[in-house]
Every structure is written in C-alpha cells, then in structure tokens.
Write a protein that holds these residues in place. Structure first.
Motif, PDB file in Angstrom:
ATOM      1  N   LYS A   1      -5.199  -0.980  -1.856  1.00 17.78           N
ATOM      2  CA  LYS A   1      -5.376   0.390  -1.363  1.00 17.78           C
ATOM      3  C   LYS A   1      -4.103   1.197  -1.599  1.00 17.78           C
ATOM      4  CE  LYS A   1      -8.781  -0.092   2.337  1.00 17.78           C
ATOM      5  NZ  LYS A   1      -8.955  -1.504   2.692  1.00 17.78           N
ATOM      6  N   TYR A   2      -4.266   2.494  -1.663  1.00 12.61           N
ATOM      7  CA  TYR A   2      -3.146   3.434  -1.592  1.00 12.61           C
ATOM      8  C   TYR A   2      -3.666   4.633  -0.805  1.00 12.61           C
ATOM      9  CZ  TYR A   2      -5.647   5.587  -5.490  1.00 12.61           C
ATOM     10  OH  TYR A   2      -6.619   6.141  -6.262  1.00 12.61           O
ATOM     11  N   SER A   3      -2.767   5.529  -0.405  1.00  2.00           N
ATOM     12  CA  SER A   3      -3.193   6.559   0.542  1.00  2.00           C
ATOM     13  C   SER A   3      -4.344   7.408   0.004  1.00  2.00           C
ATOM     14  CB  SER A   3      -2.010   7.470   0.900  1.00  2.00           C
ATOM     15  OG  SER A   3      -2.439   8.406   1.859  1.00  2.00           O
ATOM     16  N   SER A   4      -5.323   7.610   0.892  1.00  2.00           N
ATOM     17  CA  SER A   4      -6.509   8.416   0.586  1.00  2.00           C
ATOM     18  C   SER A   4      -6.146   9.797   0.028  1.00  2.00           C
ATOM     19  CB  SER A   4      -7.329   8.593   1.865  1.00  2.00           C
ATOM     20  OG  SER A   4      -6.492   9.033   2.938  1.00  2.00           O
TER      21      SER A   4
ATOM     22  N   GLU B   1      12.090  12.814   1.947  1.00  2.00           N
ATOM     23  CA  GLU B   1      10.824  13.462   2.334  1.00  2.00           C
ATOM     24  C   GLU B   1      11.078  14.799   3.040  1.00  2.00           C
ATOM     25  OE1 GLU B   1       8.092  12.650   1.205  1.00  2.00           O
ATOM     26  OE2 GLU B   1       7.954  10.491   0.968  1.00  2.00           O
TER      27      GLU B   1
ATOM     28  N   MET C   1      -6.377  12.889   7.827  1.00  2.00           N
ATOM     29  CA  MET C   1      -6.912  11.533   7.591  1.00  2.00           C
ATOM     30  C   MET C   1      -5.828  10.551   7.161  1.00  2.00           C
ATOM     31  SD  MET C   1     -10.372  12.444   5.492  1.00  2.00           S
ATOM     32  CE  MET C   1     -11.486  13.728   6.079  1.00  2.00           C
TER      33      MET C   1
ATOM     34  N   VAL D   1      -8.293  -1.482  12.779  1.00  2.00           N
ATOM     35  CA  VAL D   1      -8.374  -2.939  12.923  1.00  2.00           C
ATOM     36  C   VAL D   1      -7.010  -3.621  13.014  1.00  2.00           C
ATOM     37  CG1 VAL D   1     -10.640  -3.295  11.872  1.00  2.00           C
ATOM     38  CG2 VAL D   1      -8.651  -3.127  10.402  1.00  2.00           C
TER      39      VAL D   1
ATOM     40  N   LEU E   1       9.028   4.249  11.281  1.00  2.00           N
ATOM     41  CA  LEU E   1       9.168   3.017  10.493  1.00  2.00           C
ATOM     42  C   LEU E   1      10.639   2.669  10.239  1.00  2.00           C
ATOM     43  CD1 LEU E   1       6.265   3.434   7.881  1.00  2.00           C
ATOM     44  CD2 LEU E   1       6.369   1.807   9.777  1.00  2.00           C
TER      45      LEU E   1
ATOM     46  N   GLN F   1       0.855  -1.200   0.000  1.00  2.00           N
ATOM     47  CA  GLN F   1       0.000   0.000   0.000  1.00  2.00           C
ATOM     48  C   GLN F   1       0.887   1.244   0.000  1.00  2.00           C
ATOM     49  OE1 GLN F   1      -2.631  -0.269   3.399  1.00  2.00           O
ATOM     50  NE2 GLN F   1      -3.852  -1.902   2.490  1.00  2.00           N
TER      51      GLN F   1
ATOM     52  N   ASN G   1      -2.121   5.579  15.410  1.00  2.00           N
ATOM     53  CA  ASN G   1      -2.598   6.546  14.401  1.00  2.00           C
ATOM     54  C   ASN G   1      -2.907   7.887  15.063  1.00  2.00           C
ATOM     55  OD1 ASN G   1      -2.562   4.204  12.905  1.00  2.00           O
ATOM     56  ND2 ASN G   1      -4.725   4.220  12.343  1.00  2.00           N
TER      57      ASN G   1
ATOM     58  N   SER H   1       1.176   4.075  -2.907  1.00  3.85           N
ATOM     59  CA  SER H   1       0.930   5.486  -2.556  1.00  3.85           C
ATOM     60  C   SER H   1       2.014   6.375  -3.168  1.00  3.85           C
ATOM     61  CB  SER H   1       0.944   5.690  -1.039  1.00  3.85           C
ATOM     62  OG  SER H   1      -0.004   4.850  -0.427  1.00  3.85           O
TER      63      SER H   1
HETATM   64  N1  ACO Z   1      -5.533   5.823   3.028  1.00  2.68           N
HETATM   65  C1  ACO Z   1      -5.976   4.640   2.579  1.00  2.68           C
HETATM   66  N2  ACO Z   1      -6.219   3.590   3.383  1.00  2.68           N
HETATM   67  C2  ACO Z   1      -5.955   3.760   4.694  1.00  2.68           C
HETATM   68  C3  ACO Z   1      -5.466   4.953   5.247  1.00  2.68           C
HETATM   69  C4  ACO Z   1      -5.260   6.025   4.358  1.00  2.68           C
HETATM   70  N3  ACO Z   1      -4.835   7.221   4.759  1.00  2.68           N
HETATM   71  N4  ACO Z   1      -5.325   4.791   6.585  1.00  2.68           N
HETATM   72  C5  ACO Z   1      -5.717   3.551   6.869  1.00  2.68           C
HETATM   73  N5  ACO Z   1      -6.097   2.926   5.731  1.00  2.68           N
HETATM   74  C6  ACO Z   1      -6.632   1.579   5.613  1.00  2.68           C
HETATM   75  C7  ACO Z   1      -5.627   0.552   6.073  1.00  2.68           C
HETATM   76  O1  ACO Z   1      -4.772   0.230   5.006  1.00  2.68           O
HETATM   77  C8  ACO Z   1      -6.529  -0.575   6.504  1.00  2.68           C
HETATM   78  O2  ACO Z   1      -7.015  -1.251   5.351  1.00  2.68           O
HETATM   79  P1  ACO Z   1      -6.772  -2.834   5.090  1.00  2.68           P
HETATM   80  O3  ACO Z   1      -6.899  -3.524   6.434  1.00  2.68           O
HETATM   81  O4  ACO Z   1      -7.818  -3.199   4.099  1.00  2.68           O
HETATM   82  O5  ACO Z   1      -5.408  -2.974   4.531  1.00  2.68           O
HETATM   83  C9  ACO Z   1      -7.724   0.146   7.081  1.00  2.68           C
HETATM   84  O6  ACO Z   1      -7.707   1.450   6.527  1.00  2.68           O
HETATM   85  C10 ACO Z   1      -7.722   0.218   8.590  1.00  2.68           C
HETATM   86  O7  ACO Z   1      -6.639   1.058   9.072  1.00  2.68           O
HETATM   87  P2  ACO Z   1      -5.581   0.569  10.167  1.00  2.68           P
HETATM   88  O8  ACO Z   1      -6.079  -0.648  10.852  1.00  2.68           O
HETATM   89  O9  ACO Z   1      -5.216   1.721  11.016  1.00  2.68           O
HETATM   90  O10 ACO Z   1      -4.373   0.155   9.186  1.00  2.68           O
HETATM   91  P3  ACO Z   1      -2.817   0.150   9.424  1.00  2.68           P
HETATM   92  O11 ACO Z   1      -2.450  -0.476  10.718  1.00  2.68           O
HETATM   93  O12 ACO Z   1      -2.186  -0.394   8.195  1.00  2.68           O
HETATM   94  O13 ACO Z   1      -2.420   1.715   9.556  1.00  2.68           O
HETATM   95  C11 ACO Z   1      -1.255   3.355   8.228  1.00  2.68           C
HETATM   96  C12 ACO Z   1      -2.572   2.612   8.455  1.00  2.68           C
HETATM   97  C13 ACO Z   1      -0.951   4.218   9.440  1.00  2.68           C
HETATM   98  C14 ACO Z   1      -1.422   4.241   6.985  1.00  2.68           C
HETATM   99  C15 ACO Z   1      -0.118   2.299   8.044  1.00  2.68           C
HETATM  100  O14 ACO Z   1      -0.471   1.385   7.019  1.00  2.68           O
HETATM  101  C16 ACO Z   1       1.211   2.908   7.657  1.00  2.68           C
HETATM  102  O15 ACO Z   1       1.906   3.452   8.507  1.00  2.68           O
HETATM  103  N6  ACO Z   1       1.613   2.758   6.381  1.00  2.68           N
HETATM  104  C17 ACO Z   1       2.923   3.199   5.920  1.00  2.68           C
HETATM  105  C18 ACO Z   1       2.916   4.603   5.443  1.00  2.68           C
HETATM  106  C19 ACO Z   1       2.134   4.825   4.176  1.00  2.68           C
HETATM  107  O16 ACO Z   1       1.638   3.924   3.523  1.00  2.68           O
HETATM  108  N7  ACO Z   1       2.058   6.051   3.751  1.00  2.68           N
HETATM  109  C20 ACO Z   1       1.427   6.382   2.488  1.00  2.68           C
HETATM  110  C21 ACO Z   1       1.256   7.824   2.292  1.00  2.68           C
HETATM  111  S1  ACO Z   1       2.688   8.775   2.439  1.00  2.68           S
HETATM  112  C22 ACO Z   1       3.305   9.048   0.910  1.00  2.68           C
HETATM  113  O17 ACO Z   1       3.223   8.279   0.067  1.00  2.68           O
HETATM  114  C23 ACO Z   1       3.981  10.365   0.631  1.00  2.68           C
END
Ligand code: ACO
Length: 330
Positions: free
Chosen positions: A122-125, A174, A212, A222, A155, A56, A237, A60
C-alpha cells in the motif's frame, strides 16, 4: 509513557500486566519511554508492524512525487518551478531515509520496492487523485503536506529510534512544503476571479481525500490498538483528523475559500469543529487499487524503475571495480 491497554472496535490488546518474559520487559521499556534500537530484542509483531508502516510511508513519498512532478514543466514562473523542483526532490529524499529505516529491521529496499511494483504494497490513498490544474499544486502543499505534518510530528517521538530520528528531518522539510502550497494559493486567491475560482475548485476536490489520509475511523482501524500500545501511534486516526480540520478551517477563511462541507460547524461545547460524514466506500475502493490514478501511478513507477536499469548496472559495475582495486591494493 505510552498507553498500556487500548481497545478499539476492531482490536483489543493485552496490557503490560498480562504479558510475560521478554515481551513484558520489552513493553515495560516502551512504557518507560525508552527508544527501541535495531539490535534490541523485539516481538516479531512489532518488527512486522514497523516494516509495514515504514515501507508504506516510504512508498507514499516516492509515489507522491508523481502528481506534482507532472507540473514541473508547466510551473508559471521560474520561482515557482524552482520551489516545486526542490519540494519533489525532498520527497525522494524522504523515501530514501524511510527505506533505510526499514532496512534496519532486516528487510532490503529491493524487496520492498519489488512489493510496490507488484501491486502488493500500500501507499497513501491521496496520491491516487489527479492534479488537474496549477492550483492543485497549492492544495497538495497546504492540505496534503499539512496533514502529513500533523500525522508525522508525533512519529518523531515514536518508540522505534531509527523511524523517530528520520521523521525529525522529514517534518522540517514538510513545513516548507506546506508553507509553499499555502503561499501559492494565497497568490491565486489575491489574483483574478478566475484564479480564485481555480483555487476553490482545487479545495473542493482535495478536501475529502485529505481527511481520508489519516486512515479509517478509530472504530474500524485494525492496527491502532496494538500500534498505540507499542508507542508507534501516539494519537488516534480520528484525533489527528480532528486536529487537521480545526487547524485548516481558519486558514481557508483567511484565503477567502469555502470548505466543501455543509455540515462543518464550530461546536462550542466540544471546542472543535463538527464535520460531515466521510465517504469511506470511496476510501476503501482507492486503497484496494481502484482510485482514479492507481493504475497510472504504478505503471509510471515501474517504467521509471525499468528505465533506470542501465544506470543501476553502471553504478554496480563501478562499485565492483572499486572493491576489486581495494582488495588488490590490500
Ligand atoms: N492510504 C492507504 N492506506 C491506508 C490509509 C491511507 N490514507 N490509511 C490507512 N490505510 C491502510 C493501513 O495501511 C492499513 O492497511 P494494512 O493493515 O493492510 O497495512 C489499513 O488501511 C487499516 O488502517 P489502520 O489500522 O488505521 O492502519 P495504521 O495503524 O497503519 O494507520 C496511518 C494508518 C495513520 C496512515 C499510519 O500507517 C501512519 O501514520 N503512517 C505513517 C505516515 C504515512 O504513511 N503517511 C503517508 C502519506 S504522507 C506523505 O507521504 C506526504
């Protein structure tokens, strides 16, 4: 030393004492702060969680090039164009390190990309919102990359070695991204009243989606309890979201901009800013695929992939030829 037993409203996990056999040994290594490497034994859930999160994250970075790439040809000066080009290229690099980190867990980049293109990943909202003005490029750097750093610095210390190591370089880059966004907004805020209004409008539209990015509230997250126990998540979070608010409010004040939240107030007792309610319906709607730009983003990615087919074929043909020459020479 990571947390041993975590419970949120959404999940309860077993503590180290409740585990047996290999699972217990694995958890003890994590509790002792030992990094897990690709060839080490790991529970299937740990592997799946990492593939989910890292992929994911990779998606993103790749989709995240689109809102900004949209402005490369319209950057107002050569300097700003060069900065934006470098930044967008960095994001592609981040995607590649992350796909490589995911591949160490036994999944191919092609399979992950196929999931993205099929709309199953998924990818970031945040990347489903449009970039309407040049000030949005500043707001993305300041708020979106700023939030990404807050989320990603921890991380660098997560339990899975390849992910933690990839994050070190990502975070350094970043920091430059965040800085250039703030510098862009500073120039607009010191410019004409129209430029300052453009900066305020960008803040108004990006503030809530940036909050968000940190994911659902702890009570609704979850995956948090298990990811915390496994040392993938070091802060919740909500804790990271609070850090972002506390850090960003003084920066907005320096710009002379107003955060679009009437409930934002310093809380002396907590030593943090209180802030208003997040519209979680909007968040869940966006991650279900119904944000303002979800369909456009996915269609652009698929088109770019299809347009690159001839190039990938050429590279493969060249690689095959080289391999055949190598085999003949041996
Ligand atoms: N956008 C899209 N989906 C999201 C987001 C968001 N902002 N936040 C949470 N979700 C999704 C999770 O992926 C999860 O979905 P899934 O179980 O179907 O995979 C669901 O919502 C429930 O959320 P959590 O249980 O809180 O999920 P998780 O423990 O994975 O925490 C978080 C979410 C904090 C984003 C974590 O995955 C993370 O730290 N990821 C690494 C950073 C990252 O991906 N950053 C991307 C944007 S930054 C950039 O690209 C510049």
């Amino acid at each position: 030393m990571y947390a041993q037993l975590v419970e949120t409203g959404a999940q309860r996990v077993r503590g180290t004492d409740e585990l047996e056999g290999q699972e217990r040994v694995f958890q003890e290594r994590i509790d002792a702060g030992v990094k897990i490497e690709p060839k080490d034994w790991m529970p299937e859930g740990y592997r799946k969680t990492l593939v989910r999160q890292i992929s994911q994250h990779a998606h993103s970075e790749i989709v995240g090039q689109l809102p900004e790439g949209n402005w490369i040809t319209r950057a107002p000066t050569l300097k700003r164009k060069a900065i934006l080009l470098a930044k967008v290229q960095d994001e592609a690099g981040h995607g590649l390190y992350l796909y490589s980190a995911a591949e160490t867990l036994g999944v191919s980049r092609d399979a992950l990309i196929a999931q993205l293109h099929a709309g199953k990943a998924k990818y970031s909202s945040i990347f489903n919102y449009p970039t309407l003005t040049w000030a949005d490029i500043g707001a993305i750097g300041w708020l979106v990359d700023g939030s990404a750093i807050i989320n990603q610095i921890p991380l660098c210390r997560c339990s899975y070695g390849p992910y933690a190591r990839a994050m070190v370089r990502v975070c350094k880059e970043e920091s430059f991204h965040q800085r250039q966004g703030y510098d862009l907004l500073l120039a607009l805020c010191n410019g004409t009243p129209e430029q300052k209004a453009m900066a305020q409008d960008a803040l108004n539209r990006w503030w809530w989606p940036a909050l968000m990015m940190f994911g659902p509230s702890d009570a609704d997250s979850v995956n948090s309890a298990q990811s915390t126990q496994w040392g993938i998540k070091l802060f919740s979070n909500d804790a990271l979201r609070q850090k972002m608010v506390d850090q960003t409010v003084p920066q907005a004040e320096y710009l002379g901009l107003t955060i679009p939240d009437p409930d934002l107030k310093w809380n002396e007792e907590r030593g943090h800013y209180d802030f208003g309610a997040i519209d979680w319906d909007e968040f869940f709607n966006v991650i279900k695929g119904n944000g303002p730009c979800n369909r456009e983003r996915l269609a652009t990615r698929v088109q770019a992939y299809e347009d690159g087919e001839w190039f990938r074929e050429g590279l493969n043909a060249h690689a095959d030829k080289q391999a055949a020459r190598g085999a003949a020479a041996a």
